[in-house]
Design a protein around this motif. Sequence first.
Motif, PDB file in Angstrom:
ATOM      1  N   ILE A 101       0.934  -1.094  -0.008  1.00  0.00           N
ATOM      2  CA  ILE A 101      -0.070  -0.138  -0.059  1.00  0.00           C
ATOM      3  C   ILE A 101       0.768   1.358   0.243  1.00  0.00           C
ATOM      4  O   ILE A 101       0.335   2.304  -0.599  1.00  0.00           O
ATOM      5  CB  ILE A 101      -1.008  -0.026   1.236  1.00  0.00           C
ATOM      6  CG1 ILE A 101      -1.901  -1.168   0.964  1.00  0.00           C
ATOM      7  CG2 ILE A 101      -1.619   1.354   1.414  1.00  0.00           C
ATOM      8  CD1 ILE A 101      -3.143  -1.212   2.272  1.00  0.00           C
ATOM      9  N   LEU A 102       2.151   1.051   0.590  1.00  0.00           N
ATOM     10  CA  LEU A 102       2.920   2.251   0.728  1.00  0.00           C
ATOM     11  C   LEU A 102       4.152   1.826  -0.223  1.00  0.00           C
ATOM     12  O   LEU A 102       3.925   1.642  -1.434  1.00  0.00           O
ATOM     13  CB  LEU A 102       3.358   2.673   2.042  1.00  0.00           C
ATOM     14  CG  LEU A 102       2.256   3.091   3.057  1.00  0.00           C
ATOM     15  CD1 LEU A 102       2.813   3.474   4.537  1.00  0.00           C
ATOM     16  CD2 LEU A 102       1.660   4.569   2.439  1.00  0.00           C
ATOM     17  N   TYR A 115       9.884   8.085   7.390  1.00  0.00           N
ATOM     18  CA  TYR A 115       9.155   8.483   8.294  1.00  0.00           C
ATOM     19  C   TYR A 115       8.164   7.516   9.016  1.00  0.00           C
ATOM     20  O   TYR A 115       7.975   6.497   8.391  1.00  0.00           O
ATOM     21  CB  TYR A 115       8.083   9.859   7.682  1.00  0.00           C
ATOM     22  CG  TYR A 115       8.806  11.008   7.143  1.00  0.00           C
ATOM     23  CD1 TYR A 115       9.783  11.827   7.785  1.00  0.00           C
ATOM     24  CD2 TYR A 115       8.715  11.446   5.838  1.00  0.00           C
ATOM     25  CE1 TYR A 115      10.250  12.627   7.311  1.00  0.00           C
ATOM     26  CE2 TYR A 115       9.350  12.331   5.143  1.00  0.00           C
ATOM     27  CZ  TYR A 115      10.428  13.172   5.946  1.00  0.00           C
ATOM     28  OH  TYR A 115      10.963  13.946   5.101  1.00  0.00           O
ATOM     29  N   ALA A 116       7.484   7.862  10.089  1.00  0.00           N
ATOM     30  CA  ALA A 116       6.477   6.974  10.614  1.00  0.00           C
ATOM     31  C   ALA A 116       5.297   6.513   9.546  1.00  0.00           C
ATOM     32  O   ALA A 116       4.855   7.760   8.764  1.00  0.00           O
ATOM     33  CB  ALA A 116       6.131   7.415  11.975  1.00  0.00           C
ATOM     34  N   LYS A 117       4.746   5.721   9.654  1.00  0.00           N
ATOM     35  CA  LYS A 117       3.672   5.193   8.567  1.00  0.00           C
ATOM     36  C   LYS A 117       2.411   6.367   8.827  1.00  0.00           C
ATOM     37  O   LYS A 117       1.773   6.487   7.938  1.00  0.00           O
ATOM     38  CB  LYS A 117       3.205   3.884   8.930  1.00  0.00           C
ATOM     39  CG  LYS A 117       3.948   2.746   8.076  1.00  0.00           C
ATOM     40  CD  LYS A 117       3.491   1.201   8.350  1.00  0.00           C
ATOM     41  CE  LYS A 117       4.388   0.316   7.535  1.00  0.00           C
ATOM     42  NZ  LYS A 117       3.992  -1.028   7.702  1.00  0.00           N
ATOM     43  N   THR A 118       2.455   6.602  10.037  1.00  0.00           N
ATOM     44  CA  THR A 118       1.164   7.430  10.438  1.00  0.00           C
ATOM     45  C   THR A 118       1.383   8.888   9.498  1.00  0.00           C
ATOM     46  O   THR A 118       0.232   9.517   8.973  1.00  0.00           O
ATOM     47  CB  THR A 118       1.029   7.814  11.879  1.00  0.00           C
ATOM     48  OG1 THR A 118       0.989   6.786  12.708  1.00  0.00           O
ATOM     49  CG2 THR A 118      -0.044   8.762  12.129  1.00  0.00           C
ATOM     50  N   ALA A 119       2.459   9.396   9.454  1.00  0.00           N
ATOM     51  CA  ALA A 119       2.535  10.565   8.455  1.00  0.00           C
ATOM     52  C   ALA A 119       2.395  10.355   7.177  1.00  0.00           C
ATOM     53  O   ALA A 119       1.736  11.431   6.557  1.00  0.00           O
ATOM     54  CB  ALA A 119       4.295  10.858   8.543  1.00  0.00           C
ATOM     55  N   TYR A 120       2.499   9.341   6.615  1.00  0.00           N
ATOM     56  CA  TYR A 120       2.067   9.029   5.304  1.00  0.00           C
ATOM     57  C   TYR A 120       0.754   8.913   5.023  1.00  0.00           C
ATOM     58  O   TYR A 120       0.101   9.448   4.203  1.00  0.00           O
ATOM     59  CB  TYR A 120       2.717   7.626   4.587  1.00  0.00           C
ATOM     60  CG  TYR A 120       4.231   7.663   4.687  1.00  0.00           C
ATOM     61  CD1 TYR A 120       5.024   8.563   3.594  1.00  0.00           C
ATOM     62  CD2 TYR A 120       5.132   7.189   5.682  1.00  0.00           C
ATOM     63  CE1 TYR A 120       6.542   8.643   3.722  1.00  0.00           C
ATOM     64  CE2 TYR A 120       6.287   7.281   5.547  1.00  0.00           C
ATOM     65  CZ  TYR A 120       6.978   7.870   4.754  1.00  0.00           C
ATOM     66  OH  TYR A 120       8.411   8.002   4.559  1.00  0.00           O
TER      67      TYR A 120
END
Length: 290
Positions: free
Chosen positions: A195-196, A202-207
């Motif tokens: 998915i990414l 960066y942290a996955k939350t940032a994306y």
Amino acid sequence: MIHWLPLISIIITFFILLKDKSSVVSQRLSQTIKRVIKGSIDVSIRNNDILLTDTFTSYNKVLVDFLIYISALILGMPTLPTGPRELSKSHLQVFNLDLLLANFPSFLRLKQCLKEYNQSNRQNIAHLLNAIKYSTAFFPTFAMILFKNGVFKTLGCWYFFTFVNSAYSLYWDITNDWNFGFFLKFLSNKPNIKILRNKLLYAKTAYIVAILIDTQLRFIWIYRLFYVGDAVSESSTAKFFIMLFTTEKGNFILEILEIFRRWVWVFLKVETEYIKMSSESNVIELQNFD
């Protein structure tokens, strides 16, 4: 004299940035601006040119406001009224110049894409697809012009073409500029698409937050469809969006939001290019059309 202060401030800012001819940074900025204004591109430092030109597209409304201000100065119109009266835009709306000028940055980016496509001997289809993406920015403008001239009775065509441009641009941001497999995961039969992407700085939350911000602000115009023209609703939400799309204050907020969206986009675009350049193998880890 007070009406000239904003222009003087802008001139001083650019003078400070470009005055040092011995500085590599100043020289590069000056040369880049000259190329960008002509719609040209140096493929040896293409990311440098693309970042500036793409950023310019997010300042299209700011560009129009600046030209309204400059033309008002030339015509001797007051540019900083002390009362609630807003600066008239009628002098720049002749022949729909305001709408046409707003597309100038997209036109420059279109020229760059077509130049890269021709330089690849018309082999790199990604440049052509990117050019098509920027060309979709012109259709909402033409639809609005036709609406203002009474050819279209409603804004239906404007909403349709704006949706096409927003959807295409969002797909390109996520899939090509950021190299995420978010859309490819559902559009492709390949089972190993993430998915990414494989490398993340960066942290996955940032994306996830970046994708949500990009999606929301790419489609912020849709609230106009829901709220503008709704004379019945008295909710604070309706009043806010009516203000957003019908007043100068709202136009300013939209400009700030678009610049903020571009700011988020730049962080991930630069990260993506850094990962590509720092890759130690010849295997392309990133899902990319380039």
